[in-house]
Design a protein around this motif. Structure first.
Motif, mmCIF file in Angstrom:
data_model
loop_
_atom_site.group_PDB
_atom_site.id
_atom_site.type_symbol
_atom_site.label_atom_id
_atom_site.label_comp_id
_atom_site.label_asym_id
_atom_site.label_seq_id
_atom_site.Cartn_x
_atom_site.Cartn_y
_atom_site.Cartn_z
ATOM 1 N N TYR A 84 -6.479 -10.320 40.692
ATOM 2 C CA TYR A 84 -6.712 -11.176 41.572
ATOM 3 C C TYR A 84 -7.927 -10.876 42.414
ATOM 4 C CZ TYR A 84 -2.066 -13.391 40.946
ATOM 5 O OH TYR A 84 -0.981 -13.867 40.508
ATOM 6 N N SER A 86 -9.737 -12.255 45.798
ATOM 7 C CA SER A 86 -9.396 -13.406 46.955
ATOM 8 C C SER A 86 -8.468 -14.306 46.763
ATOM 9 C CB SER A 86 -10.845 -13.929 47.132
ATOM 10 O OG SER A 86 -12.019 -12.906 47.522
ATOM 11 N N GLY A 87 -7.338 -13.974 45.865
ATOM 12 C CA GLY A 87 -6.141 -14.692 45.797
ATOM 13 C C GLY A 87 -6.307 -15.841 44.724
ATOM 14 N N SER A 88 -7.587 -15.505 43.733
ATOM 15 C CA SER A 88 -7.593 -16.291 42.540
ATOM 16 C C SER A 88 -7.461 -15.403 41.112
ATOM 17 C CB SER A 88 -8.965 -16.991 42.597
ATOM 18 O OG SER A 88 -9.187 -18.089 43.605
#
Length: 170
Positions: A84, A86-88
């Motif tokens: 991931y 930044s959360g993506s």
């Protein structure tokens, strides 16, 4: 009249037989995180397969039914990790236990927008480390001429040795 030329796909089979063969390279420290999927969600594995694989002609599972995906993902012999940023999701890998002693890096790849950022080597190291920690005595992987042009070199640079090469019509 034009003559059709058969396309040939080259498949390289590689292996590592000792954790000491791993040539380590870390992931960049700039906001990347690798996490194992602790829940078996076949829809997520299917998404990752399509998201990463569509650029490399991963087609073998595109016709699978939901039941086939569920059976595959819920197998005790399969584990999935996601990279991931930044959360993506930026990439993923799946490890598949082929026998008590052999773990295969079944799928490994980065999402297209994350290629070229120096992530492949460090992420591959993480995959290999996880394979060894799962009790492997041998770690296997294969790649082909349809894959990213640097894939074979990356596997070799991390310590994999070529075991076999097969050419087949595409």
């Amino acid at each position: 009249m034009t003559e059709k030329t058969a396309q040939i796909t080259t498949i390289w089979y590689l292996a590592m037989t000792s954790p000491s063969e791993l040539i380590r390279k870390p992931l960049p420290d700039s906001g990347f995180e690798v996490r194992e999927c602790s829940e078996d969600l076949f829809e997520y594995n299917r998404f990752l397969y399509e998201f990463v694989g569509k650029h490399w002609e991963w087609t073998d599972k595109l016709t699978w039914t939901e039941q086939q995906w569920q059976d595959y993902v819920e197998s005790a012999n399969l584990r999935t990790w996601v990279l991931y940023k930044s959360g993506s999701p930026a990439g993923y890998f799946e490890l598949q236990k082929k026998s008590e002693d052999i773990v295969e890096l079944a799928y490994f790849g980065l999402a297209k927008s994350f290629i070229g950022q120096g992530l492949g080597s460090g992420f591959l190291c993480k995959a290999i480390e996880e394979a060894w920690s799962w009790g492997a005595k041998k770690v296997q992987v294969n790649t082909c001429s349809l894959d990213h042009p640097s894939a074979l070199d990356n596997y070799k640079a991390r310590g994999f040795k070529l075991e076999n090469t097969v050419e087949k019509p595409a």
